[in-house]
Design a protein around this motif. Sequence first.
Motif, mmCIF file in Angstrom:
data_model
loop_
_atom_site.group_PDB
_atom_site.id
_atom_site.type_symbol
_atom_site.label_atom_id
_atom_site.label_comp_id
_atom_site.label_asym_id
_atom_site.label_seq_id
_atom_site.Cartn_x
_atom_site.Cartn_y
_atom_site.Cartn_z
ATOM 1 N N SER A 39 0.852 -1.180 0.000
ATOM 2 C CA SER A 39 0.000 0.000 0.000
ATOM 3 C C SER A 39 0.889 1.231 0.000
ATOM 4 C CB SER A 39 -0.909 0.002 1.235
ATOM 5 O OG SER A 39 -1.939 0.962 1.099
ATOM 6 N N GLN A 40 0.309 2.380 -0.357
ATOM 7 C CA GLN A 40 1.096 3.604 -0.300
ATOM 8 C C GLN A 40 1.373 3.975 1.161
ATOM 9 O OE1 GLN A 40 0.670 6.916 -2.907
ATOM 10 N NE2 GLN A 40 -0.682 5.823 -4.298
ATOM 11 N N PRO A 41 2.482 4.662 1.411
ATOM 12 C CA PRO A 41 2.854 5.001 2.786
ATOM 13 C C PRO A 41 1.789 5.854 3.473
ATOM 14 C CG PRO A 41 4.696 5.381 1.283
ATOM 15 C CD PRO A 41 3.493 5.112 0.428
ATOM 16 N N PRO A 42 1.738 5.797 4.808
ATOM 17 C CA PRO A 42 0.800 6.643 5.559
ATOM 18 C C PRO A 42 0.953 8.121 5.181
ATOM 19 C CG PRO A 42 1.777 5.014 7.017
ATOM 20 C CD PRO A 42 2.508 4.906 5.701
ATOM 21 N N ARG A 43 -0.187 8.814 5.138
ATOM 22 C CA ARG A 43 -0.206 10.242 4.816
ATOM 23 C C ARG A 43 -0.694 11.040 6.025
ATOM 24 N NH1 ARG A 43 2.684 9.321 0.332
ATOM 25 N NH2 ARG A 43 1.497 8.477 -1.428
ATOM 26 N N ARG A 44 -0.323 12.294 6.072
ATOM 27 C CA ARG A 44 -0.825 13.164 7.130
ATOM 28 C C ARG A 44 -2.249 13.592 6.788
ATOM 29 N NH1 ARG A 44 2.905 13.983 10.770
ATOM 30 N NH2 ARG A 44 5.116 13.768 10.202
ATOM 31 N N ALA A 45 -3.145 13.433 7.748
ATOM 32 C CA ALA A 45 -4.556 13.727 7.492
ATOM 33 C C ALA A 45 -5.207 14.262 8.757
ATOM 34 C CB ALA A 45 -5.278 12.468 7.022
ATOM 35 N N GLY A 46 -6.370 14.911 8.582
ATOM 36 C CA GLY A 46 -7.109 15.450 9.714
ATOM 37 C C GLY A 46 -6.537 16.768 10.207
ATOM 38 N N ARG A 47 -7.215 17.333 11.180
ATOM 39 C CA ARG A 47 -6.806 18.647 11.693
ATOM 40 C C ARG A 47 -5.431 18.597 12.337
ATOM 41 N NH1 ARG A 47 -12.240 21.529 14.251
ATOM 42 N NH2 ARG A 47 -13.445 21.552 12.304
ATOM 43 N N GLY A 48 -5.112 17.471 12.966
ATOM 44 C CA GLY A 48 -3.818 17.351 13.622
ATOM 45 C C GLY A 48 -2.702 16.933 12.696
ATOM 46 N N LYS A 49 -3.054 16.695 11.424
ATOM 47 C CA LYS A 49 -2.072 16.259 10.424
ATOM 48 C C LYS A 49 -1.280 15.041 10.923
ATOM 49 C CE LYS A 49 -3.147 19.411 7.441
ATOM 50 N NZ LYS A 49 -3.854 19.036 6.187
ATOM 51 N N LYS A 50 -2.003 14.120 11.520
ATOM 52 C CA LYS A 50 -1.388 12.908 12.050
ATOM 53 C C LYS A 50 -1.160 11.908 10.916
ATOM 54 C CE LYS A 50 -2.247 9.197 15.402
ATOM 55 N NZ LYS A 50 -3.225 8.650 16.386
ATOM 56 N N LEU A 51 -0.022 11.214 10.951
ATOM 57 C CA LEU A 51 0.245 10.184 9.947
ATOM 58 C C LEU A 51 -0.810 9.092 10.056
ATOM 59 C CD1 LEU A 51 4.125 9.654 9.856
ATOM 60 C CD2 LEU A 51 2.651 10.419 7.986
ATOM 61 N N THR A 52 -1.517 8.855 8.954
ATOM 62 C CA THR A 52 -2.633 7.910 8.956
ATOM 63 C C THR A 52 -2.422 6.833 7.901
ATOM 64 O OG1 THR A 52 -4.114 9.704 9.620
ATOM 65 C CG2 THR A 52 -5.138 7.705 8.756
#
Length: 309
Positions: A39-52
């Motif tokens: 799968s593609q590597p985790p991306r930063r997402a959400g308001r906290g820009k947490k690695l997801t």
Amino acid sequence: MTTKTPTKLRLAFMGTPDFAVPALRALHAAGHDIAAVYSQPPRRAGRGKKLTPSPVQQVAEELGLEVRVPVSLKNEEAQAEFAALDLDAAVVAAYGLILPQAILDAPKMGCLNIHGSLLPRWRGAAPVQRAILAGDAETGITIMQMEAGLDTGPMLLKSSTPVAEKTAGELTEELAQTGADLMVRYLASPEDYPPEVQDDALATYAKKITKEEAHVNFDQSATAVLQQIRAFNPAPGAFFEFGGNRYRIHAAELMDASGSAGTVLDDDMTIACNDGAIKPTLIQKAGRPKLTLAEFLNGTQIPVGTSLQ
């Protein structure tokens, strides 16, 4: 005498978004040996820009499968690690990375793709949205043998479905399940589905969707505007601008009215198009929740005669 392919195959699964999840679950439930999930590597997402992690990675970990998230498969080390899996086949569904020839050639049966259109129509990144935008009556799923070209490989199995009034989200969800079912069926007896070469003369290209395309163009028919709204639901969301704010239209209906394109015609927010008119039924101001038209008009007044951009 021909030898029937064994029911249980050693597979790699390669996918990233929600579209790929039903196929991963179906292959696991069918008892195949999934040696690794890419799968593609985790991306930063959400308001906290947490690695997801991607939806596929999350489900793979839930199922106890090995997950690999290389940034690229072009280097020799990644290719050697893939070849060492000694696969019967690799199943690919919206993975998002280019597969070099060394990857395509490594599994005994090659790499098999779940593509969200009736190939050769809509090769490329956004087949579902492009089918809706074009007003296609039907679309579907194609199971295909991957090769170096963009969705150009031989077709193995297909299934069609009406586009009707479905949004891109609804259609994608339906096609994801269809793709999962077709891939399980194909792998159970691949000898029953001889490859069919695509007719390149019939090919169309589904280029990637841009946010700019989601800006509603009222200077087209009302039917085309509705197609634009459905194609960009849920993302990136068809929008217009008013008073310095951006408003997404998540749903709308055709109206029997006419006027200058983009003009608000009445207090119920009927909006004129080049041919006909529409009335939004579900609207969302940037940063706010979705509202029904009645809820929206209780808090926002857009005067009759306003020209929406």
